[in-house]
Motif scaffolding. Structure first.
Motif, PDB file in Angstrom:
ATOM      1  N   TYR A   1     -52.391  -2.179 -34.948  1.00  0.00           N
ATOM      2  CA  TYR A   1     -51.869  -1.219 -34.090  1.00  0.00           C
ATOM      3  C   TYR A   1     -51.844  -2.034 -32.850  1.00  0.00           C
ATOM      4  N   ILE A   2     -50.420  -1.639 -32.172  1.00  0.00           N
ATOM      5  CA  ILE A   2     -50.182  -2.783 -31.221  1.00  0.00           C
ATOM      6  C   ILE A   2     -49.497  -2.031 -30.213  1.00  0.00           C
ATOM      7  N   ARG A   3     -49.065  -2.711 -28.980  1.00  0.00           N
ATOM      8  CA  ARG A   3     -48.223  -2.263 -27.856  1.00  0.00           C
ATOM      9  C   ARG A   3     -47.039  -2.968 -27.549  1.00  0.00           C
ATOM     10  N   TYR A   4     -45.958  -2.675 -27.381  1.00  0.00           N
ATOM     11  CA  TYR A   4     -44.875  -3.552 -26.770  1.00  0.00           C
ATOM     12  C   TYR A   4     -44.279  -2.649 -25.582  1.00  0.00           C
ATOM     13  N   LYS A   5     -44.104  -3.540 -24.605  1.00  0.00           N
ATOM     14  CA  LYS A   5     -43.525  -3.032 -23.219  1.00  0.00           C
ATOM     15  C   LYS A   5     -44.515  -1.740 -22.821  1.00  0.00           C
ATOM     16  N   GLY A   6     -45.600  -1.633 -23.263  1.00  0.00           N
ATOM     17  CA  GLY A   6     -46.549  -0.427 -22.778  1.00  0.00           C
ATOM     18  C   GLY A   6     -46.443   0.672 -23.907  1.00  0.00           C
ATOM     19  N   GLU A   7     -45.554   0.714 -24.873  1.00  0.00           N
ATOM     20  CA  GLU A   7     -45.379   1.683 -25.939  1.00  0.00           C
ATOM     21  C   GLU A   7     -46.376   1.324 -27.063  1.00  0.00           C
ATOM     22  N   PRO A   8     -47.173   2.495 -27.537  1.00  0.00           N
ATOM     23  CA  PRO A   8     -47.951   2.263 -28.675  1.00  0.00           C
ATOM     24  C   PRO A   8     -47.093   2.370 -29.795  1.00  0.00           C
ATOM     25  N   GLY A   9     -47.307   1.537 -31.018  1.00  0.00           N
ATOM     26  CA  GLY A   9     -47.017   1.551 -32.328  1.00  0.00           C
ATOM     27  C   GLY A   9     -47.564   1.003 -33.210  1.00  0.00           C
ATOM     28  N   VAL A  10     -46.918   0.637 -34.301  1.00  0.00           N
ATOM     29  CA  VAL A  10     -47.611  -0.057 -35.391  1.00  0.00           C
ATOM     30  C   VAL A  10     -46.983  -1.158 -36.125  1.00  0.00           C
TER      31      VAL A  10
END
Length: 243
Positions: free
Chosen positions: A82-91
């Motif tokens: 589970y990660i974030r990129y530019k503030g958006e959570p994702g997988v």
């Protein structure tokens, strides 16, 4: 969805008989295996790794009345965190095993996703409400990962409470991946999960080879979902890797 997709959905799939298994992992053990552009998320101080087997069924493109030839239905097993990129959570997915040559070739070629060919089977015992899932990876030049699970739900369905660990793990609506020097986002959309507590008997080898076995030796957090219709949206380029 966390953020509105730029374009209408392009494909539909029904996920069936999903088993969600989640293990807490120390941040420092998992961080080296996640690409640097992504922020590895934690919940109460722990990073999490999950293994999810299921049947992907009734695959079709938008506007087509029938299912897709060659990939109308296939089994899949994924390993993710589970990660974030530019503030958006994702997988972020470490691997996908699938028993469809077309699905593996397409995902690897077009999106650089780590799909691998496997011999798989799923057997359902509706009377006992039990599912038996087996996977043996046969992808060339990859570890011959093996996975077996026997699982069944043990509670009524419910939606996860907002702010809970289960909600944090389950309600994710995009994947992030890197292709060349581009960061790609693959949005999806579906209704909130209706999950059941579950019990599972699991055996596996080399499915998560980059982690010490001690991290997956404890009993995982386990949930079951009978079915979920999912819509896929076009992949978007959301960033670039600075070299």
């Amino acid at each position: 969805m966390t953020e509105r997709a730029k374009w209408p959905w392009v494909a539909e799939q029904r996920w069936e008989d999903l088993l969600f298994m989640h293990w807490p992992v120390p941040y420092e053990a998992l961080r080296p295996h996640v690409p640097e552009p992504f922020e590895l998320e934690t919940f109460n101080g722990d990073a999490w790794i999950s293994i999810v087997p299921f049947l992907g069924n009734k695959n079709r493109f938008r506007g087509m009345p029938g299912v897709l030839p060659l990939v109308s239905s296939f089994l899949e097993l994924n390993v993710r965190t589970y990660i974030r990129y530019k503030g958006e959570p994702g997988v972020y997915f470490f691997s996908f095993d699938a028993d469809s040559n077309a699905a593996v070739a397409g995902a690897r070629t077009v999106f650089s996703l780590p799909y691998m060919k496997a011999k798989m089977s799923m057997r359902r015992n509706r009377k006992e409400k039990e599912v038996v899932f087996h996977s043996q990876r046969v992808q060339k030049d990859e570890p011959s990962a093996r996975f077996f699970a026997r699982y069944r739900p043990t509670s009524q369905t419910s939606r996860a409470r907002v702010g809970s660990l289960t909600h944090w793990l389950a309600e994710r609506y995009c994947l992030f991946n890197i292709k060349g020097d581009k960061v790609l986002k693959g949005p999806i959309n579906h209704s909130p999960w209706e999950l059941q507590e579950a019990e599972a008997e699991v055996e596996m080898d080399d499915l998560v080879p980059f982690l010490s076995k001690q991290y997956l030796s404890e009993s995982p957090l386990v949930h079951y979902a009978k079915s979920k219709k999912v819509h896929y949206y076009p992949f978007e380029t959301v960033g670039e890797i600075q070299k």
